[in-house]
Design an enzyme around this catalytic site. Sequence first.
Site, PDB file in Angstrom:
ATOM      1  N   ALA A  15       0.850  -1.189   0.000  1.00  0.00           N
ATOM      2  CA  ALA A  15       0.000   0.000   0.000  1.00  0.00           C
ATOM      3  C   ALA A  15       0.885   1.237   0.000  1.00  0.00           C
ATOM      4  CB  ALA A  15      -0.903  -0.007   1.240  1.00  0.00           C
ATOM      5  N   VAL A  20       9.680   4.841  -2.073  1.00  0.00           N
ATOM      6  CA  VAL A  20      10.007   3.645  -1.300  1.00  0.00           C
ATOM      7  C   VAL A  20       9.211   2.441  -1.798  1.00  0.00           C
ATOM      8  CG1 VAL A  20       9.965   2.571   0.982  1.00  0.00           C
ATOM      9  CG2 VAL A  20      10.693   4.954   0.747  1.00  0.00           C
ATOM     10  N   GLY A  21       7.922   2.656  -2.067  1.00  0.00           N
ATOM     11  CA  GLY A  21       7.090   1.558  -2.560  1.00  0.00           C
ATOM     12  C   GLY A  21       7.606   1.028  -3.894  1.00  0.00           C
ATOM     13  N   ALA A  22       7.892   1.942  -4.814  1.00  0.00           N
ATOM     14  CA  ALA A  22       8.409   1.526  -6.116  1.00  0.00           C
ATOM     15  C   ALA A  22       9.773   0.859  -5.946  1.00  0.00           C
ATOM     16  CB  ALA A  22       8.517   2.739  -7.045  1.00  0.00           C
ATOM     17  N   GLU A 136      11.513  -2.211  10.755  1.00  0.00           N
ATOM     18  CA  GLU A 136      12.934  -1.854  10.627  1.00  0.00           C
ATOM     19  C   GLU A 136      13.115  -0.600   9.783  1.00  0.00           C
ATOM     20  OE1 GLU A 136      16.147  -1.837  11.903  1.00  0.00           O
ATOM     21  OE2 GLU A 136      15.891  -4.008  12.043  1.00  0.00           O
ATOM     22  N   ASP A 208      10.427  14.416  13.388  1.00  0.00           N
ATOM     23  CA  ASP A 208      10.750  13.111  12.794  1.00  0.00           C
ATOM     24  C   ASP A 208      11.730  12.343  13.686  1.00  0.00           C
ATOM     25  OD1 ASP A 208      11.022  11.266  10.296  1.00  0.00           O
ATOM     26  OD2 ASP A 208      13.087  11.833  10.768  1.00  0.00           O
ATOM     27  N   LYS A 212      11.193   8.656  15.840  1.00  0.00           N
ATOM     28  CA  LYS A 212      12.110   7.516  15.818  1.00  0.00           C
ATOM     29  C   LYS A 212      12.652   7.227  17.214  1.00  0.00           C
ATOM     30  CE  LYS A 212      13.388   8.649  11.052  1.00  0.00           C
ATOM     31  NZ  LYS A 212      14.309   9.498  10.235  1.00  0.00           N
ATOM     32  N   GLY A 309      15.753   7.475   2.060  1.00  0.00           N
ATOM     33  CA  GLY A 309      15.897   7.265   0.626  1.00  0.00           C
ATOM     34  C   GLY A 309      15.346   5.907   0.254  1.00  0.00           C
TER      35      GLY A 309
END
EC number: 1.1.1.3
Lengths: 436, 436
Positions: A15, A20-22, A136, A208, A212, A309
């Site tokens: 989803a 990142v998905g690609a 992760e 951000d 984390k 990235g």
Amino acid sequence: MNDPHKSAALHVAIAGLGTVGAGTLRVLSDQATLIARRAGRPVVVTAVSARDRTRDRGVDLSAYTWFDDPVAMARDSGADVIVELIGGAEGAARQVVEAALDAGRHVVTANKALLAHHGTELAARAERAGVGLLYEAAVAGGIPIIKALREGLAANEIRSVQGILNGTCNYILTTMRETGRDFESVLSEAQALGYAEADPTFDIDGIDAAHKLALLVSLAFGAPVDLAAVSVQGIRHVSALDIRFAGELGYRIKLLASGERLGDGIDARVAPVMVPLDAPLAHVEGVYNAVVTEGDIVGRSVFQGRGAGAGPTASAVVADLVDLARGHQVPVLGVPVEGLTQAGTAATPGSRPERYYVRLMVLDRPGVFAEVADILREERVSMESILQHGRDPGECVPVVMIVHDTEEEVLKRAIARIATLSTMVEPPRVIRIARL
Amino acid sequence: MNDPHKSAALHVAIAGLGTVGAGTLRVLSDQATLIARRAGRPVVVTAVSARDRTRDRGVDLSAYTWFDDPVAMARDSGADVIVELIGGAEGAARQVVEAALDAGRHVVTANKALLAHHGTELAARAERAGVGLLYEAAVAGGIPIIKALREGLAANEIRSVQGILNGTCNYILTTMRETGRDFESVLSEAQALGYAEADPTFDIDGIDAAHKLALLVSLAFGAPVDLAAVSVQGIRHVSALDIRFAGELGYRIKLLASGERLGDGIDARVAPVMVPLDAPLAHVEGVYNAVVTEGDIVGRSVFQGRGAGAGPTASAVVADLVDLARGHQVPVLGVPVEGLTQAGTAATPGSRPERYYVRLMVLDRPGVFAEVADILREERVSMESILQHGRDPGECVPVVMIVHDTEEEVLKRAIARIATLSTMVEPPRVIRIARL
């Protein structure tokens, strides 16, 4: 386990198809043979969902079942794992993860905001469903730090976890130091280069990094995820001048996310700090991330790698998928939710004496320094060293002091008094010196 | 998984009660609650074996079944896991591990020599028995690098794995640099302090680092463990003079273990090299270990931590036990043995051009340098820079050159010719400059 072809494939639905998905699709396809050999069975994408079906992502989507609605995909796709790469603490991302867990599907996500806000609740949900919730990719993709804390350091009571967790801030601070330019100018350039978002608030205000850190603190100390207990300060006010003085004094200014046991509680904060040049973190530059852990048995370990990235994040997502394919399942937060202690709520920052860098901008007049020294003596703040470049009578000059171990509240009181002196040209700047 | 008390304990038998064995007992006892919470069930030692039952190890052994014969313990103790901490590539250690695997028991070991010599065969044996063979403690105990390579970086084709893997050598090189003293003097002191063994051969001749590298190379590249393919050179010949020149030229001398893909093969070697000061490994000092991995997707990751000693090694042993308690099992060498390629045998070091540091000790006479330059030109070795401190006509002076990318064989030929010049007072010293 020995023959990938004998074992059923792990079916994955993704989803969110941004970079990142690609990237994840590309890795799973390019490295399919290697991954199957390592995982013991093929890891196969069966379905995908994104906002815009027609956008060119540089990958062929024709082999996957398309879902316009990612929540429907989470519920109905039949996949073993839902990979959530939509982002954001609420909305579609949260609904997808909840729907997937409730449907008994494993979840892999890179979404630190979601987990920082709802981590404990989602961990409980995953436990009830008996499935994995792996992340992760949510913290420093190029460093397997979640696995290190949850597994590699499992024998240790962790004393502290500290790190450089935001690549955008680290890039800006590194560039400011290397070029001597100021924050605004470097930020604009970073935006033009794509290293900073058009709205950079999340990164440069430390949010951000706080997301984390909240996850690392929970894992390290076995506490519920508690974002509200993290004190946050960003890098907007770090000046070129302070970066230069830091260098002269043997430090580098870094946005440090640090979680430490402090009495019964946990001191968790994100702030620009002075890192001594002999500490490994001082040399982590540009878009790199790093984490330093201190375990009672193992001592200090340092991990360093690219933070964000498509590559590093996809690498982390796929590592989680390989773990699931291998049948590896550990408690989401390192221990079962019922075993999490409430220590996370007892943050009492400032109660421990620290060393500080203090910069004043003063009118260079006789007696200025005596006034400052008087206040420090009255407030019982003792000075370790002082740095002043030349003199310029009647003009404005910077005066830099390193103060000895002092409680934050005590220092604040002294600084507030110093700020009111008529010779102060701008508000004093205070930066903590990190223990590293 | 949620209630440790509901699950049966993991029963552990420990063979070998030196500092690491005693340390492991202590950790399992001191951190029992924490470990049980993380592992999902108690991890309980049931039996132990060592050479001398009466020796005082600072731990109470009365609760454990004692075995005089560790092989009998491996076979008959009924434990789920045998922890092998005897050491050595053959003899009792090997017999214990083989007996345990054949009896269907998991094995956790810190024994790099055993695995470097028999790793592939033992991995196959573990696979046949369907049990785990875990060895995080065998390489850099303070760094979960086995887990990182086998799991965290599973999405990546690894291009190189390089590291500082021997704490004794790193301590000696660090101390030589800091004090300016020579090798023999620092080694004696290290022996007196317990940082080096009475017989230091394994450490200072690079054998220990080679054992560890053989394991990392196998995991990183999916190749059989092939110790014979690792070329090994130790630190005996590193001189105080070369360390000083390294500093002047912007390098630190480190014993580097490096494995890199090179064409169809793997270039695996242990040797003292010049590490540029801007590389993280240059700053890994004293007893610390570090590993740098380069993955095709994730890029470079750096791991740093204590290498040896009871604490870090016990921490790694217990992490493996927690993995077993959680039911986590992955192929011993990252992929099943039948999936290991034979690439490990095709090491062809020296075929790739590298930069080198060359130090000559020459009689300072007119024309000396022209002779050297002639040879270099004839052999087509080109110089990048040259360093000579002052002049001392008629006396012996060092001349240091950095040579451009040159194949090892070509350089060797040139150096062999230079060595025969009548003005050479001692054999030329050649140290590779690392790509890091």
